[in-house]
Design a protein around this motif. Structure first.
Motif, short mmCIF file in Angstrom:
data_model
loop_
_atom_site.label_atom_id
_atom_site.label_comp_id
_atom_site.label_asym_id
_atom_site.label_seq_id
_atom_site.Cartn_x
_atom_site.Cartn_y
_atom_site.Cartn_z
N LYS A 56 0.93 -1.21 -0.19
CA LYS A 56 0.22 0.30 -0.32
C LYS A 56 0.83 1.16 -0.14
CE LYS A 56 -3.68 2.26 0.71
NZ LYS A 56 -4.86 2.19 -0.65
N LEU A 88 -11.99 4.60 8.26
CA LEU A 88 -11.84 3.87 7.48
C LEU A 88 -12.59 3.04 7.14
CD1 LEU A 88 -9.43 3.86 5.28
CD2 LEU A 88 -8.46 2.25 5.86
N LYS A 91 -14.51 -1.30 3.41
CA LYS A 91 -14.50 -2.77 2.41
C LYS A 91 -12.71 -2.01 2.05
CE LYS A 91 -15.23 -1.86 -2.94
NZ LYS A 91 -16.44 -0.17 -3.49
N GLU A 92 -12.69 -1.19 2.61
CA GLU A 92 -10.82 -0.17 2.66
C GLU A 92 -9.76 -1.09 3.41
OE1 GLU A 92 -9.93 3.92 1.41
OE2 GLU A 92 -11.60 4.20 2.79
N THR A 95 -9.04 -4.23 1.88
CA THR A 95 -7.64 -4.56 0.55
C THR A 95 -6.34 -4.50 1.69
OG1 THR A 95 -7.87 -2.33 1.10
CG2 THR A 95 -9.77 -4.03 -0.79
#
Length: 124
Positions: A56, A88, A91-92, A95
């Motif tokens: 990331k 945050l 969904k994020e 990842t």
């Protein structure tokens, strides 16, 4: 008609102000990590990866003296502070890879303004 005492109005104002302060203030979070610089940007910021945080990309704003001493390709020890105002999304979070993100407070780096308090450029 009965008048409301002045001290009652003052008490209500203080209670409302205290409630607002408690719910809108956020505590500072200090975090330390090793950072691999992959790019120096023209706006006195650097981009790169946090060691242990997968691939990331993170962007950090630096002051000019810090930015001048940073070199692309080097690893630096960074201490940063942010105020956990924004969370945050789930969904994020799904990842994100790597042990760095297993600490829930570290994810705030991606959702809040981060102030770099120290970047150790003396070793590199």
């Amino acid at each position: 008609m009965r008048k409301i005492p002045f001290f009652t109005i003052i008490a209500i104002v203080f209670l409302a102000g205290g409630y607002y302060f408690l719910h809108n203030s956020s505590s500072p979070i200090d975090v330390s990590f090793n950072f691999l610089v992959t790019q120096k940007n023209d706006d006195n910021s650097i981009s790169g990866n946090i060691e242990g945080a997968g691939n990331k990309k993170i962007k950090l704003d630096l002051d000019e003296s810090q930015w001048d001493s940073v070199k692309v390709g080097n690893r630096y020890s960074v201490e940063a502070r942010f105020y956990d105002k924004h969370k945050l999304s789930n969904k994020e979070k799904k990842t994100l890879e790597g042990p760095f993100w297993s600490n829930e407070t570290n994810t705030g780096i991606l959702a809040n303004d981060v102030e770099v308090t120290m970047i150790d450029t003396s070793v590199n």
